[in-house]
Design an enzyme around this catalytic site. Structure first.
Site, PDB file in Angstrom:
ATOM      1  N   TYR A 511      45.043  34.660  32.633  1.00 46.12           N
ATOM      2  CA  TYR A 511      43.849  33.521  32.573  1.00 46.12           C
ATOM      3  C   TYR A 511      42.905  33.794  31.758  1.00 46.12           C
ATOM      4  CZ  TYR A 511      40.679  36.683  35.076  1.00 46.12           C
ATOM      5  OH  TYR A 511      39.919  37.639  35.297  1.00 46.12           O
ATOM      6  N   CYS A 512      42.424  32.890  31.098  1.00 39.73           N
ATOM      7  CA  CYS A 512      41.013  32.841  30.244  1.00 39.73           C
ATOM      8  C   CYS A 512      40.015  32.185  30.822  1.00 39.73           C
ATOM      9  CB  CYS A 512      41.298  32.422  28.755  1.00 39.73           C
ATOM     10  SG  CYS A 512      41.745  30.715  28.863  1.00 39.73           S
TER      11      CYS A 512
END
Ligand code: FAD
Length: 566
Positions: A511-512
């Site tokens: 994820y970011c």
């Protein structure tokens, strides 16, 4: 031949039909009966009187009978209730509600647009509280005057649909202590559970005591008792648990109801009597996507149906493709819009359809623009055809434009490839060169072509609980400000240098901030030979919004170290 056309109901459907009928003919006699004291008022603006956005209740009334007569030669009779229909004689009986006097009026064609009434169930002790509902100008005036004369500021709104949420918001804006109580686990069913968490947060953050998944079991003296045992002080209670079509007149006249309990019509809105039409909240409509009949209490459909009826009475059939249900709401600083199918609707209808979803959080304008905001966007499409089925968008800025694009796409049978190719207008203060809807098309195409795989914010709690390998590819400074518990921080900018640290034998979840950088990381790792990779759609922002409200209102453990909503 001159026709005499009689209309029951003088608001959205009734007034629209009357005006369109007049545009068809100068000779026809048009009489519109309304049992209340006002015709043509803005139902949709009623809640805004509570906060003073609409200062005077009189401003809610858009047209008066005198204007109808002068401008359109339409005989609008307020305080006149149609009490029965004699279909053989083609005659209605009307009661003047002020004088009690009754009289008959004949018709050639009759249009029913009596709307829907608020449901007020016989909850034990209901006589112990001051109960209100909001349907017309008289109702809102009564509610407004009462709450403003109360000693306490405690108001409970029962029901988290459009009307309940708008009433709760406007009462809160007016300085009241508002509890909004919803029996289902979520408010606003046009949104899926994952999306609506943003609105739950917004209500909670603005001080509305939002209670979901708890039902009113009784009322006691100026208080609401919930099934959980909670007791909420309330000197006024607004019932907004839904509406039910006004069908008495139709039923007593032997007109057929449909499977939903609303009036049944053909595709030209004719009932089983060829001289009687029905439109608006009182009828059932064909849902073009679920392919079943449904009730749709929205002003747009009511007005369009009314126009169709006026056309049909004047010899023009209209192709009726059914409805898909598009709607929008403002909840404090957020706007939420939706159209077509959502996952909840697909499940509720047990639809045999294979679908997937895209969840992205792009900007609604170029980020350098002062008013740029994020749009939380969810697209639902059929697999493998890519046919667009529905969308939801929530953000502080321009969300309705995106949903209007999707609503148009659905009506025209578009696919995700069509979304990708849409040419929409762009300059920085208005949007981005690739619009939100284009991005949704790109992601859907990538998913359909198997370029990558994803999981959603709603899956992350389960991943954390079972110790899955989660990689946060944001920069260190972002990670420090808050991250998913147990996530390993390997920024995208260092990914290739730190490749040895990444376990090739494990399933990896990346994820970011919003899902875009982690998508790039997933592709990079795939090209480098890694397998079993999943992008977490919506990223840390999506996770933060999804988790927040339940974290605040239950005693469960958080799965994040500090949220990040920006
Ligand atoms: P109505 O507009 O309700 O009109 C029916 C009228 O018929 C009533 O005034 C009633 O008094 C009269 N009547 C009934 N029986 C008789 C009789 N026997 N004789 C004489 N008169 C009779 N929709 C949206 O799309 N967007 C929104 O933002 C929105 N906000 C809303 C907010 C509120 C508070 C409410 C109450 C509704 C809102 N709606 C909204 C829904 C929308 O107003 C309705 O879908 C629409 O008005 C339906 O039109 P209608 O003509 O069927 O019924």
């Amino acid at each position: 031949m001159i026709k005499k056309i009689v209309i029951v109901g003088g608001v959205a459907g009734g007034a629209s039909a009357a005006a369109r009928l007049r545009r068809h003919s100068e000779e026809d006699q048009i009489i519109m009966f309304e049992r209340g004291p006002h015709v043509s008022f803005s139902n949709c603006c009623l809640p805004y009187h509570l906060s003073g956005v609409v200062e005077s209740a009189e401003n809610l009334v858009l047209m008066c009978p005198q204007k109808f007569l002068k401008m359109y030669n339409i005989d609008a009779r307020v305080n006149n209730e149609v009490v029965s229909i004699d279909r053989d004689q083609k005659e209605i009986k009307v009661k003047n509600v002020l004088t009690g006097e009754e009289y008959a009026e004949s018709y050639d064609k009759l249009i029913l647009s009596p709307g829907a009434k608020p449901i007020v169930p016989p909850i034990p002790g209901i006589e112990n509280v001051n109960v209100f509902s909001v349907r017309n100008v008289v109702d809102i005036d009564k509610l407004n005057s009462f709450v403003k004369s109360m000693h306490s500021k405690n108001v409970s709104v029962i029901g988290g649909g459009f009307i309940g949420v708008e009433v709760a918001e406007n009462l809160k804006e007016a300085g009241f202590n508002v509890s909004l109580i919803e029996a289902m686990p979520q408010i606003m069913r046009p949104f899926d559970y994952d999306m609506v968490q943003i609105l739950h947060k917004e209500l909670h953050d603005h001080g509305v005591n939002l209670i979901v998944g708890d039902k009113v079991s009784a009322f006691e003296n100026n208080s609401v008792i919930l099934e959980s045992g909670k007791k909420i002080e309330a000197d006024a209670v607004v019932m907004a648990i839904g509406v039910t079509p006004e069908t008495d007149l139709a039923v007593n006249a032997g007109l057929e109801l449909g499977t939903t309990g609303a009036i049944k019509t053909d595709q030209n809105y004719r009932t089983n009597d060829e001289n009687i039409y029905a439109v608006g909240d009182a009828i059932q409509v064909y849902h073009a996507l679920t392919q079943s009949y449904t009730k749709l209490a929205l002003a747009g459909p009511a007005q369009k149906q009314a126009r169709g009826v006026a056309d049909h009475i004047n010899g023009k059939s209209v192709l009726n493709k059914g409805f898909i249900g598009s709607s929008v709401i403002k909840v404090f600083d957020y706007n939420g819009a939706s159209t077509g199918l959502n996952e909840g609707l697909i499940k509720a209808h047990n639809m045999d359809i294979k679908y997937d979803t895209v969840k992205i959080i792009p900007g609604d304008k170029v980020g350098l623009m002062p008013e740029a905001e994020n749009v939380h966007f969810k697209l639902i499409y059929e697999v493998p055809s890519g046919r667009v089925l529905g969308a939801q968008a929530i953000g502080k800025g321009n969300v309705d434009k995106r949903i209007d694009v999707i609503a148009t796409a659905i009506k025209l049978g578009a696919t995700t490839d069509d979304l990708r190719d849409l040419e929409l207008c762009y300059a920085p203060p208005f949007g981005t060169a690739k619009d939100v809807t284009n991005y949704a098309g790109y992601v859907a195409s990538n998913l359909l072509h198997g370029s990558f795989e994803q999981v959603h914010a709603a899956d992350v709690r389960g991943l954390v609980e079972r110790g899955a390998y989660i990689i946060d590819v944001r920069e260190e400074v972002e990670y420090e400000q808050g991250h998913v518990n147990g996530a390993v921080n390997i920024p995208l900018s260092m990914l290739r240098d730190r490749i040895e640290e990444i376990p090739a034998d494990k399933t990896l979840y990346l994820y970011c901030r919003s899902g875009a950088r982690s998508y790039n990381a997933v592709l990079a790792l795939q090209h480098l030979g890694f397998k079993n990779l999943y992008n977490i759609s919506g990223g840390f922002m999506g996770i933060s919004f999804y988790e927040y409200f339940n974290d605040q209102t239950t005693d469960r453990n958080k799965i994040v170290k500090d949220y990040n909503f920006e």
